[in-house]
Design an enzyme around this catalytic site. Structure first.
Site, PDB file in Angstrom:
ATOM      1  N   ASP A 175       4.798   7.870   0.772  1.00 20.44           N
ATOM      2  CA  ASP A 175       4.613   7.549   2.224  1.00 20.44           C
ATOM      3  C   ASP A 175       5.793   7.543   2.954  1.00 20.44           C
ATOM      4  O   ASP A 175       6.390   6.401   3.189  1.00 20.44           O
ATOM      5  CB  ASP A 175       3.915   6.274   2.080  1.00 20.44           C
ATOM      6  CG  ASP A 175       2.343   6.555   2.100  1.00 20.44           C
ATOM      7  OD1 ASP A 175       1.852   7.535   1.811  1.00 20.44           O
ATOM      8  OD2 ASP A 175       1.565   5.595   2.527  1.00 20.44           O
ATOM      9  N   ASP A 220       0.822  -1.317   0.191  1.00 19.34           N
ATOM     10  CA  ASP A 220      -0.072  -0.285   0.069  1.00 19.34           C
ATOM     11  C   ASP A 220       0.824   1.356  -0.008  1.00 19.34           C
ATOM     12  O   ASP A 220       0.272   2.288  -0.078  1.00 19.34           O
ATOM     13  CB  ASP A 220      -0.925  -0.067   1.112  1.00 19.34           C
ATOM     14  CG  ASP A 220      -0.329  -0.369   2.530  1.00 19.34           C
ATOM     15  OD1 ASP A 220       0.371  -1.084   2.613  1.00 19.34           O
ATOM     16  OD2 ASP A 220      -0.273   0.784   3.507  1.00 19.34           O
TER      17      ASP A 220
HETATM   18  P1  AMP Z   1       1.165   3.982   6.765  1.00 20.00           P
HETATM   19  O1  AMP Z   1       1.759   2.983   7.635  1.00 20.00           O
HETATM   20  O2  AMP Z   1       1.109   5.534   7.006  1.00 20.00           O
HETATM   21  O3  AMP Z   1       1.259   3.657   5.475  1.00 20.00           O
HETATM   22  O4  AMP Z   1      -0.584   3.925   7.067  1.00 20.00           O
HETATM   23  C1  AMP Z   1      -1.178   2.596   7.142  1.00 20.00           C
HETATM   24  C2  AMP Z   1      -2.439   2.701   6.955  1.00 20.00           C
HETATM   25  O5  AMP Z   1      -2.922   3.351   8.268  1.00 20.00           O
HETATM   26  C3  AMP Z   1      -3.037   3.620   5.976  1.00 20.00           C
HETATM   27  O6  AMP Z   1      -4.422   3.177   5.650  1.00 20.00           O
HETATM   28  C4  AMP Z   1      -3.437   5.020   6.784  1.00 20.00           C
HETATM   29  O7  AMP Z   1      -4.341   5.818   6.065  1.00 20.00           O
HETATM   30  C5  AMP Z   1      -3.792   4.615   8.099  1.00 20.00           C
HETATM   31  N1  AMP Z   1      -3.442   5.559   8.994  1.00 20.00           N
HETATM   32  C6  AMP Z   1      -2.261   5.672   9.600  1.00 20.00           C
HETATM   33  N2  AMP Z   1      -2.223   6.654  10.728  1.00 20.00           N
HETATM   34  C7  AMP Z   1      -3.636   6.987  10.563  1.00 20.00           C
HETATM   35  C8  AMP Z   1      -4.099   8.017  11.492  1.00 20.00           C
HETATM   36  N3  AMP Z   1      -3.615   8.727  12.412  1.00 20.00           N
HETATM   37  N4  AMP Z   1      -5.655   7.996  11.118  1.00 20.00           N
HETATM   38  C9  AMP Z   1      -6.279   7.249  10.374  1.00 20.00           C
HETATM   39  N5  AMP Z   1      -5.574   6.392   9.548  1.00 20.00           N
HETATM   40  C10 AMP Z   1      -4.316   6.119   9.761  1.00 20.00           C
HETATM   41 MG    MG Z   2       0.894   4.298   3.621  1.00 17.90          MG
END
Ligand code: AMP
Ligand code: MG
Length: 495
Positions: free
Chosen positions: A273, A263
């Site tokens: 990201d 993702d």
């Molecule tokens: P990441 O590790 O940043 O790639 O995030 C993985 C998933 O978690 C993605 O779907 C993000 O949108 C979600 N996510 C991460 N942090 C948050 C947050 N504070 N609020 C809502 N969704 C989050």
């Molecule tokens: Mg992400």
């Protein structure tokens, strides 16, 4: 004053909405939740310029409102999109834009180089969406500063990446291990579609949606393929090619992404990201920048293989569009593309005009020596630009000077075989070996000041990282080895 200077600037004037013309399975309309007491931390004027935006309009009170999530009084209809993905090698099911809200798309209509290109303009941290699951949709200031600076640092190094247009701080509290404050980053990218976007529909047996998502990407980014039979094959081949090239850049510049989940992989092969990323200080192939990555799945040396693993996951998601006998040869192109790009980048860093087969040994010996001697990766290459006039300076970076001499004799022979004058090689080496990279301690300095309301360090770092090969006399202190306390910095997924 030109005509465009006089018109009040808001994005909606230039937004088109290609996404909305598709069947609406990918996204939900969402309303951002504004933060309290928004303040500009930084506005990226260089990028504003590239996008053909007027910087004084961009920095207006009206734009501060919009960029901090308050879109009242505008006609914007923001969206969040769904995607799924494999996280740390395991199928994680539905994820999606949990804290990213795309305001719309901006068509560049003024700068000649990117004329007519369409860019997503997205707020990160502007509140919950249907994909937030149990989280708050917010992003803390520290991680937002890291993403803001790193995406621009990567672009400065010529590495394909999403970009960052502005960063806003606020007094809105965010609860992590401690209470922190919310920030909103404005990320812009030609695409935010991920490998996981395709996986999402594939694993739900929605092959028609896989197809229409692929068609959407092709219509938007590769319209020249639209009426060709090979359009899906081209899409996959392009993903393989661009991913291989981007990861070759990461390896050559010492960048560790940290969370290479599917993702977090862009269909256009751009770096996307920024979480617990890190640049190598001393060269260590086993470097793991993410303290949450206990098994080191995403260690520095594993990145090229993980890139291919992720492309395999993408290929699986496209099996309803492309027969597997066609997917296999496409995937087989990954390794040669990666190697060829990596070799040419490393040759350039060494001041070798053209890679020769025997250079592989030279590069591998060098990396082994740097590892054994804990030599700073970027500093070494910057110093190496002066090798012909200051060999001793390079030698002094190694504890085992005799081992260095061995390598340096071979290097010197190879270098001198080129029949080019040393000063012109030096000039080209200085253009590919950065003086400045974004080390964790630099970001940490900027974060600590910003938490106190002083954004000067963020802006200083932005300036030097956008031009990392140039001299910046006011930032000379950031061009050396990191201070001892830098070892204590630990970066995890918490953001
Ligand atoms: P990441 O590790 O940043 O790639 O995030 C993985 C998933 O978690 C993605 O779907 C993000 O949108 C979600 N996510 C991460 N942090 C948050 C947050 N504070 N609020 C809502 N969704 C989050
Ligand atoms: Mg992400």
């Amino acid at each position: 004053m030109t005509k465009s200077d006089q018109s009040p600037f808001v994005f909606e004037n230039t937004f088109s909405r290609t996404f909305k013309t598709e069947d609406n399975v990918y996204f939900n309309e969402v309303t951002p939740a504004a933060v309290s007491d928004p303040e500009w931390v930084s506005v990226n004027l260089q990028l504003a310029d590239e996008l053909g935006l007027q910087s004084h309009n961009l920095q207006s009170p009206k734009m501060l409102k919009i960029m901090s999530g308050d879109i009242r009084g505008t006609s914007l209809k923001p969206i969040s999109v769904v995607y799924s993905g494999h996280q740390f090698g395991v199928w994680a099911g539905q994820l999606g834009d949990g804290r990213a809200i795309t305001l719309g798309e901006h068509r560049i209509n003024s700068t000649p180089t990117k004329y007519n290109e369409l860019w997503d303009v997205q707020l990160k941290g502007a509140g919950t969406t249907p994909y937030s699951r149990f989280a708050d949709g917010r992003a803390v200031l520290r991680s937002s500063i890291r993403e803001y600076l790193c995406s621009e640092a990567m672009n400065g190094l010529g590495i394909p990446t999403t970009r960052a247009l502005s960063l806003i701080s606020s007094s809105t509290p965010v609860y992590r291990d401690d209470v922190e404050s919310a920030a909103i980053l404005c990320r812009v990218a030609r695409s935010h579609i991920r490998f996981g976007s395709f996986e999402h529909f594939h694993y739900r047996n929605q092959s028609e949606s896989v197809r229409s998502l692929a068609d959407y990407v092709i219509t938007r980014h590769f319209p020249e393929w639209l009426d060709t039979e090979d359009r899906y094959i081209n899409l996959m081949s392009n993903a393989v090619l661009k991913t291989a090239e981007t990861i070759a850049h990461w390896q050559a510049e010492g960048f560790a992404h940290g969370v290479m989940n599917t993702d977090n992989m862009s269909i256009l092969g751009e770096t996307i990201d920024y979480g617990p990323f890190g640049f190598l200080d001393s060269y260590n192939p086993d470097f793991v920048c993410n303290s949450s990555d206990i098994n080191g799945r995403y260690s520095f040396k594993n990145q090229p293989a993980i890139g291919l693993w992720n492309l395999n996951a993408l290929a699986t998601a496209l099996t309803t569009l492309i027969p597997s006998e066609s997917l296999i040869p496409i995937l087989k192109t990954y390794e040669p593309v990666f190697l060829s790009r990596y070799r040419s980048l490393m040759s350039a860093k060494l001041g070798l005009q053209k890679y020769e087969d025997s250079d592989e040994e030279l590069i591998n010996r060098l990396l082994a020596l740097m590892n054994e001697n804990s030599v700073d990766y970027s500093l070494f290459f910057r110093k190496l630009c002066l090798f012909s006039e200051d060999r001793e300076g390079v030698r002094n970076m190694f504890m085992d000077r005799f081992a260095f001499d061995d390598w340096a004799d071979s290097y010197s022979d190879r270098f001198n075989r080129q029949d080019l004058d040393a000063s012109s090689i030096k000039r080209s080496m200085l253009k590919v070996n950065p003086k400045y990279i974004l080390r964790n301690y630099m970001a940490q300095n900027a974060i600590e000041k910003a938490i106190q309301g002083d954004y000067s360090e963020v802006n200083l770092l932005l300036e030097i990282l956008q031009k990392p090969y140039e001299e910046h006399p006011t930032a000379e202190h950031y061009a050396g080895i990191p201070p001892d306390w830098a070892d204590q910095i630990s970066v995890s997924c918490s953001s």
